[in-house]
Design an enzyme around this catalytic site. Structure first.
Site, PDB file in Angstrom:
ATOM      1  CG  ASP A   1      12.486 -40.720 -20.656  1.00  0.00           C
ATOM      2  OD1 ASP A   1      12.045 -41.827 -20.269  1.00  0.00           O
ATOM      3  OD2 ASP A   1      13.700 -40.495 -20.813  1.00  0.00           O
TER       4      ASP A   1
ATOM      5  CE  LYS B   1      18.486 -47.107 -17.574  1.00  0.00           C
ATOM      6  NZ  LYS B   1      18.195 -45.709 -17.865  1.00  0.00           N
TER       7      LYS B   1
ATOM      8  NE  ARG C   1      21.675 -50.883 -42.062  1.00  0.00           N
ATOM      9  CZ  ARG C   1      21.384 -50.824 -43.385  1.00  0.00           C
ATOM     10  NH1 ARG C   1      20.244 -50.314 -43.806  1.00  0.00           N
ATOM     11  NH2 ARG C   1      22.252 -51.270 -44.254  1.00  0.00           N
TER      12      ARG C   1
END
Ligand SMILES: *Cc1c(COP(=O)(O)O)cnc(C)c1O
Length: 393
Positions: A183, A208, A53
């Site tokens: 971003d 993306k 994790r």
């Protein structure tokens, strides 16, 4: 002493974080699915790994690769990856903002980002103001009127392809002692390097262009600010929205071809944008690589090229935009973007349906194209046959 020449973008994309496996020489770093790692002895971890994790060698390979691309191989650059772009954004916000803080964001940020900040973090008393990021005076006024912790910028914007002046906003943010977050999902580090323009943090949806093949959802936070990096890294282990080894591997593989893919995305998007400009049914084409884009000069200064996203508005309004969106064959009608295949989207009722009726609403006569890396002639021909169906109906 001779200074070692820094490797170029494509060399870093292929080699950074991708050392051969020390055990068997495997050229492609293996996908480490193991959830847990045996220490040499109690308290003596091997290479820092204990539980996946928090840390995982495959995730590290990706994080080192992204840091090398987004920070130009800076020794202080660090990337932390997550299970989605929104999970990365949420981890960053949890790491650097506290209840009562104020954030300023563009009036055309990704709808999911607005929803996260408005609906989820709003409940935790993170206040926000929405502004037109292309108007620096307006941003300055808002930040003067109210102490601001974070300035959140997307450029080019979705779906109108507006450009925000990263260097100008960085100067403004720092004058107001705020962090500038950019971003960089649409441009990718191949076309735009916000940290070099003064931004403090970059976020990505690796779903993306970075992944590039529409087969893995993920996100990343990148920064050279060690305090921010430490806090975001703590979020990885303590809140646990880290990406799986297989997802990390898929992004690593995609990134190796980011440069060549982006070159083709740009060439095809340019061809499509130029063709659309010539069509009488089209009232406006939005593409930062066209000299007719109102911010072409700014775009050329901070981006290497216009990217792979194009949008267009139709004088016939919503019915024509919807008809076109439903008439293409190669351009698949679907949400998302940045994959090798071309996609067509009708934002008003698809990607941006969640912001209908708000200050983020988008024009209903607009289609958005994620131009893929097929042959440009075939893409233009597909649009031509879709436009021909307008005349037939
Ligand atoms: C898709 C996207 C996001 C959200 O990323 P997910 O991986 O879908 O969570 C954030 N910003 C931009 C610009 C995006 O296109």
């Amino acid at each position: 002493m001779t200074e070692q020449r820094a490797h170029g973008f494509n060399t870093r994309a292929i080699h950074a974080g991708q050392d051969i496996d020390p055990n068997n020489g495997s050229v492609v770093p293996p996908v480490y699915l193991s959830t847990t790692y045996a220490p040499e002895a109690i308290g003596q971890l091997r290479q820092g790994y204990d539980y996946s994790r928090g840390t995982n060698p495959t995730r590290d390979a990706l994080q080192n690769q992204i840091a090398a691309l987004e920070t130009g191989n800076s020794a202080s650059g660090r990337a932390m990856t997550f299970t989605s772009g929104l999970a990365a954004e949420n981890a960053l916000l949890m790491a650097v903002a506290a209840p009562g803080d104020h954030l300023v964001m563009g009036n055309d940020v990704y709808g999911g980002t607005h929803r996260l900040i408005n609906k989820i973090l709003g409940q935790w008393h993170l206040a926000h103001t929405v502004v037109d990021m292309s108007d620096l005076d307006q941003v300055d006024q808002v930040m003067t009127a109210r102490e601001t912790k974070l300035l959140w910028v997307e450029t080019p914007t979705n779906p109108l392809m507006k450009i925000a002046d990263i260097a100008g906003l960085a100067e403004l943010a720092h004058r107001h002692r705020a962090l500038l977050v950019v971003d960089n999902t649409f441009a990718t580090p191949y076309l735009q390097l916000p940290l070099q323009l003064g931004a403090d943090v970059v976020v990505h949806s690796t779903t993306k262009y970075m992944g590039g093949h529409s087969d893995t959802v993920g996100g990343a936070v990148v920064t050279e600010n060690q305090e921010v990096a430490d806090k975001v890294q703590f979020q990885q282990a303590a809140a646990g929205a880290t990406n799986s080894p297989m997802d990390a591997y898929l992004v690593t593989r995609g990134l190796k071809t980011l440069g060549v893919r982006m070159d083709r995305h740009v060439a095809n998007a340019t061809a499509v944008a130029e063709w659309l400009t010539e069509q009488p049914q089209v009232s406006q084409v939005h593409y930062p690589g066209l000299s007719t884009h109102p911010q072409y000069e700014l775009a050329s200064r901070q981006m290497k090229a216009g990217g792979g996203m194009v949008s267009a508005q139709f004088s016939g309004g919503a019915p024509v935009a919807k008809k076109i969106a439903e008439s293409t064959r190669l351009f698949q009608l679907a949400e998302s973007l940045g994959g090798v295949e071309s996609l067509m989207n009708y934002p008003a009722e698809m990607t941006h349906a969640s912001v209908a009726g708000t200050e983020l609403a988008v024009p209903d006569d607009l289609v958005r194209l994620s131009v893929g890396i097929e042959d440009a002639d075939d893409l233009v021909e597909d649009l031509r046959q879709a436009f021909a169906q307008l005349r037939d109906s």
